[in-house]
Write a protein that holds these residues in place. Structure first.
Motif, PDB file in Angstrom:
ATOM      1  N   GLY A  54      -9.453  -9.997   8.725  1.00  0.00           N
ATOM      2  CA  GLY A  54     -10.846  -9.647   8.489  1.00  0.00           C
ATOM      3  C   GLY A  54     -11.148  -8.233   8.948  1.00  0.00           C
ATOM      4  N   LEU A  55     -12.131  -7.619   8.319  1.00  0.00           N
ATOM      5  CA  LEU A  55     -12.531  -6.245   8.655  1.00  0.00           C
ATOM      6  C   LEU A  55     -13.737  -6.273   9.574  1.00  0.00           C
ATOM      7  N   HIS A  56     -13.633  -5.607  10.713  1.00  0.00           N
ATOM      8  CA  HIS A  56     -14.736  -5.594  11.667  1.00  0.00           C
ATOM      9  C   HIS A  56     -15.947  -4.888  11.059  1.00  0.00           C
ATOM     10  N   ASN A  57     -17.077  -5.588  11.029  1.00  0.00           N
ATOM     11  CA  ASN A  57     -18.333  -5.071  10.465  1.00  0.00           C
ATOM     12  C   ASN A  57     -18.250  -4.766   8.970  1.00  0.00           C
ATOM     13  N   GLY A  58     -17.257  -5.334   8.297  1.00  0.00           N
ATOM     14  CA  GLY A  58     -17.148  -5.157   6.847  1.00  0.00           C
ATOM     15  C   GLY A  58     -18.178  -5.995   6.115  1.00  0.00           C
ATOM     16  N   THR A  59     -18.625  -5.528   4.952  1.00  0.00           N
ATOM     17  CA  THR A  59     -19.548  -6.303   4.122  1.00  0.00           C
ATOM     18  C   THR A  59     -18.761  -7.390   3.384  1.00  0.00           C
ATOM     19  N   MET A  60     -19.478  -8.283   2.719  1.00  0.00           N
ATOM     20  CA  MET A  60     -18.812  -9.318   1.925  1.00  0.00           C
ATOM     21  C   MET A  60     -17.931  -8.670   0.860  1.00  0.00           C
ATOM     22  N   SER A  61     -18.441  -7.626   0.245  1.00  0.00           N
ATOM     23  CA  SER A  61     -17.672  -6.915  -0.784  1.00  0.00           C
ATOM     24  C   SER A  61     -16.388  -6.321  -0.206  1.00  0.00           C
ATOM     25  N   TRP A  86     -16.255 -16.117  -2.748  1.00  0.00           N
ATOM     26  CA  TRP A  86     -15.122 -16.682  -2.028  1.00  0.00           C
ATOM     27  C   TRP A  86     -14.534 -17.882  -2.761  1.00  0.00           C
ATOM     28  N   LEU A  87     -15.329 -18.572  -3.550  1.00  0.00           N
ATOM     29  CA  LEU A  87     -14.790 -19.665  -4.357  1.00  0.00           C
ATOM     30  C   LEU A  87     -13.719 -19.127  -5.301  1.00  0.00           C
ATOM     31  N   ASP A  88     -14.027 -18.001  -5.954  1.00  0.00           N
ATOM     32  CA  ASP A  88     -13.059 -17.394  -6.872  1.00  0.00           C
ATOM     33  C   ASP A  88     -11.894 -16.754  -6.119  1.00  0.00           C
ATOM     34  N   ALA A  89     -12.166 -16.224  -4.924  1.00  0.00           N
ATOM     35  CA  ALA A  89     -11.100 -15.592  -4.142  1.00  0.00           C
ATOM     36  C   ALA A  89     -10.046 -16.611  -3.727  1.00  0.00           C
ATOM     37  N   PHE A  90     -10.494 -17.779  -3.293  1.00  0.00           N
ATOM     38  CA  PHE A  90      -9.527 -18.809  -2.905  1.00  0.00           C
ATOM     39  C   PHE A  90      -8.833 -19.404  -4.126  1.00  0.00           C
ATOM     40  N   ALA A  91      -9.505 -19.421  -5.277  1.00  0.00           N
ATOM     41  CA  ALA A  91      -8.847 -19.851  -6.516  1.00  0.00           C
ATOM     42  C   ALA A  91      -7.710 -18.888  -6.858  1.00  0.00           C
ATOM     43  N   ILE A 108       0.461 -19.219   5.625  1.00  0.00           N
ATOM     44  CA  ILE A 108      -0.682 -18.376   5.248  1.00  0.00           C
ATOM     45  C   ILE A 108      -1.387 -18.011   6.551  1.00  0.00           C
ATOM     46  N   PHE A 109      -1.469 -16.743   6.827  1.00  0.00           N
ATOM     47  CA  PHE A 109      -2.022 -16.287   8.112  1.00  0.00           C
ATOM     48  C   PHE A 109      -3.294 -15.478   7.866  1.00  0.00           C
ATOM     49  N   ILE A 110      -4.426 -16.035   8.312  1.00  0.00           N
ATOM     50  CA  ILE A 110      -5.713 -15.332   8.208  1.00  0.00           C
ATOM     51  C   ILE A 110      -6.133 -14.913   9.613  1.00  0.00           C
ATOM     52  N   ASP A 111      -6.000 -13.626   9.891  1.00  0.00           N
ATOM     53  CA  ASP A 111      -6.314 -13.081  11.210  1.00  0.00           C
ATOM     54  C   ASP A 111      -7.773 -12.600  11.235  1.00  0.00           C
ATOM     55  N   GLU A 112      -8.333 -12.542  12.418  1.00  0.00           N
ATOM     56  CA  GLU A 112      -9.753 -12.174  12.604  1.00  0.00           C
ATOM     57  C   GLU A 112     -10.626 -12.928  11.593  1.00  0.00           C
ATOM     58  N   PHE A 113     -10.377 -14.225  11.560  1.00  0.00           N
ATOM     59  CA  PHE A 113     -11.075 -15.150  10.659  1.00  0.00           C
ATOM     60  C   PHE A 113     -12.602 -15.024  10.756  1.00  0.00           C
ATOM     61  N   PRO A 114     -13.179 -14.936  11.953  1.00  0.00           N
ATOM     62  CA  PRO A 114     -14.657 -14.869  12.046  1.00  0.00           C
ATOM     63  C   PRO A 114     -15.257 -13.644  11.372  1.00  0.00           C
ATOM     64  N   TRP A 115     -14.525 -12.530  11.346  1.00  0.00           N
ATOM     65  CA  TRP A 115     -15.068 -11.307  10.748  1.00  0.00           C
ATOM     66  C   TRP A 115     -15.263 -11.444   9.235  1.00  0.00           C
ATOM     67  N   MET A 116     -14.537 -12.375   8.619  1.00  0.00           N
ATOM     68  CA  MET A 116     -14.649 -12.551   7.170  1.00  0.00           C
ATOM     69  C   MET A 116     -15.900 -13.344   6.797  1.00  0.00           C
ATOM     70  N   ALA A 117     -16.443 -14.069   7.787  1.00  0.00           N
ATOM     71  CA  ALA A 117     -17.593 -14.937   7.512  1.00  0.00           C
ATOM     72  C   ALA A 117     -18.900 -14.160   7.647  1.00  0.00           C
ATOM     73  N   THR A 118     -19.115 -13.230   6.740  1.00  0.00           N
ATOM     74  CA  THR A 118     -20.347 -12.425   6.776  1.00  0.00           C
ATOM     75  C   THR A 118     -21.550 -13.282   6.374  1.00  0.00           C
ATOM     76  N   ALA A 119     -22.726 -12.817   6.704  1.00  0.00           N
ATOM     77  CA  ALA A 119     -23.951 -13.581   6.456  1.00  0.00           C
ATOM     78  C   ALA A 119     -24.111 -13.943   4.982  1.00  0.00           C
ATOM     79  N   LYS A 120     -24.436 -15.193   4.722  1.00  0.00           N
ATOM     80  CA  LYS A 120     -24.725 -15.718   3.383  1.00  0.00           C
ATOM     81  C   LYS A 120     -23.544 -15.615   2.414  1.00  0.00           C
ATOM     82  N   SER A 121     -22.339 -15.418   2.943  1.00  0.00           N
ATOM     83  CA  SER A 121     -21.176 -15.276   2.048  1.00  0.00           C
ATOM     84  C   SER A 121     -20.572 -16.624   1.662  1.00  0.00           C
TER      85      SER A 121
END
Length: 469
Positions: A54-61, A86-91, A108-121
């Motif tokens: 995940g990107l620190h302070n990154g937007t959903m885009s 994200w539905l299409d991204a996981f597809a 499958i390794f998803i690091d900094e998982f919380p940073w990917m969970a941006t508001a309303k994403s």
């Protein structure tokens, strides 16, 4: 950090997922700088087929583009349209996984998982869907999610009440190195310190790999501490605020609890802590405490007899205590500060308390040195108006080890004052348990105790610093 040191239990846990015939969802969490990413990459370096951070302070885009780029990199495709959700991204990730025909376990390794969970994403919702509707139908996937943002990992993942409830197959809570792991780590860097010196380093920065990584070969303990904590560009001079802000939501409250705990050397009860930190009792205080305990900053010690209202909380993070005790008020004094301070009376008082905390973290080693690891026992604290005991080991063979912990740069001599103090503690505990138990005074010191009349009368067991290694 160039090689994997220690972490035997965690390595075995992660490797066991490679050997079974089902898909596994593994959550790895712990404070920043503790080596989570390095551990996962090293254990699974031959098995990771997709990794994204995940990107620190990154937007959903930003997060979606980064996620897509990681898939493209692994898949080898030149052009992929970035998904809008994200539905299409996981597809898209599913399509990539379907293209891999090998039967061996795939990570499958998803690091900094919380940073990917941006508001309303809806990131967490769609990840839950990915795991429940796709991964669980296969038997060859290991999905590892990892993050330093403790508030999110604990409240949203570990304690999830939605689609991930009871879905996490392994929870790996990564804590700082033990003393023996710290010794191994330093040796791997070519740094050869005595156990006494390693103990002093540990009392300043704990067993945090990233901090230990910055120690310089060829410098004394005092020189290294001076360089890292007091010189203008020292890593640990400004780490404190960044540490808590990166880990916790509303970190001001966490820091208020830490600062309140730092004013006590022996630990304080929940009610005392609520009053000192000015945080109201209830869900908010409880969740903040849980996050601090889970992240290894605070420890709670059961009161003898399991009286919960008398359980003590202690600040168990060495760096936080050292920062608040020494760095904060001296950070502008520059090079040479610790060379002066480490001979002061403040150092003596501080090191004595830190050694007690160190012993409490290594109770397993103490039991091993006493050769009682096969005997069922419980560890607790106890206090009344005239005595406080930080460690009582209550054993099923009718013995209670009353542990006295002393940090000293030579043989420790029990004088009349110490004798009367320990004698009172023994009498108070004997009143508490009656004639059902024998009380064994157990001294834990750096280099042992000097034999005299007081020690001969009082002490049944004498353990050394090296026993904690």
């Amino acid at each position: 950090m160039s090689e994997l040191v220690g972490r035997t239990y965690e390595i075995d846990l992660l490797r066991s997922a490679l050997k079974n015939n089902k898909s596994e969802l593994i959550a790895v969490y712990g404070r920043r700088r503790i080596g989570k990413t390095f551990l996962i990459r090293e254990v699974y370096k031959k098995d990771i087929i997709f990794e994204v951070s995940g990107l620190h302070n990154g937007t959903m885009s930003d997060q979606l583009q980064n996620f897509t780029n990681a898939i493209v990199k692994n898949w080898g495709r030149k052009r992929v349209v970035t998904p809008a959700s994200w539905l299409d991204a996981f597809a898209l990730l599913e399509a990539y996984l379907n293209s891999i025909k090998t039967k061996k376990k795939k990570v499958i390794f998803i690091d900094e998982f919380p940073w990917m969970a941006t508001a309303k994403s809806k990131f967490l919702m769609m990840f839950e869907n990915f795991w429940n509707s796709y991964c669980t139908k296969r038997n060859d996937l290991i999905v590892v999610i990892c993050g330093s943002a403790a508030s999110y990992m604990i409240q949203k993942v570990i304690k999830n009440k939605g689609g991930l409830h009871n879905r996490i197959s392994q929870k790996v809570r990564l804590l700082p190195f033990t003393l023996s792991e710290t010794e191994l780590f330093l040796k791997s860097k070519g740094i050869k310190y005595t156990h006494y010196d390693i103990c002093q380093i540990y009392m300043v920065m704990g067993g945090v790999p990233h901090y230990l990584e910055k120690l310089r070969k060829g410098l004394s303990v005092a020189q290294n501490v001076d360089r890292l904590c007091f010189e203008k560009d020292g890593l640990l001079r400004t780490e404190f605020d960044e540490l808590y802000q990166s880990l916790f939501d509303n970190s001001d409250k966490h820091m208020a609890i830490i600062k309140a705990l730092s004013t006590s050397n022996k630990g304080i009860t929940r009610q005392q802590l609520i009053e000192k930190s000015n945080i109201f009792s209830g869900g908010d205080f409880s969740s903040k405490m849980e996050e601090l305990i889970e992240s290894g900053f605070v420890s709670d010690y059961t009161y003898y007899g399991n009286k919960k209202q008398l359980s003590l909380y202690r600040l168990s993070d060495e760096y936080s205590r050292f920062y608040l005790q020494f760095i904060f008020s001296n950070k502008d004094n520059g090079a040479g500060t610790w060379i002066r301070l480490h001979k002061s009376n403040r150092f003596v008082a501080w090191s004595g308390f830190c050694f007690e905390t160190l012993c409490l973290k290594h109770v397993g080693k103490i039991k091993q040195a006493l050769r009682i690891e096969a005997i069922y026992s419980t560890s607790s604290s106890w206090f009344n108006d005239t005595a406080q005991i930080d460690l009582l080991i209550d054993r099923d063979d009718n013995i209670i080890n009353l542990c006295e912990m002393k940090f000293y740069n030579g043989l420790f001599s029990i004088d009349k004052s110490h004798y009367l103090n320990i004698k009172n503690k023994v009498q108070q505990v004997q009143k508490l348990v009656g004639n059902k138990k024998n009380i064994f005074v157990t001294m834990i010191t750096t280099f042992g105790i000097k034999e005299n009349g007081y020690s001969n009368e009082l002490v049944q067991n004498s353990l050394l610093l090296e026993d904690l290694f």
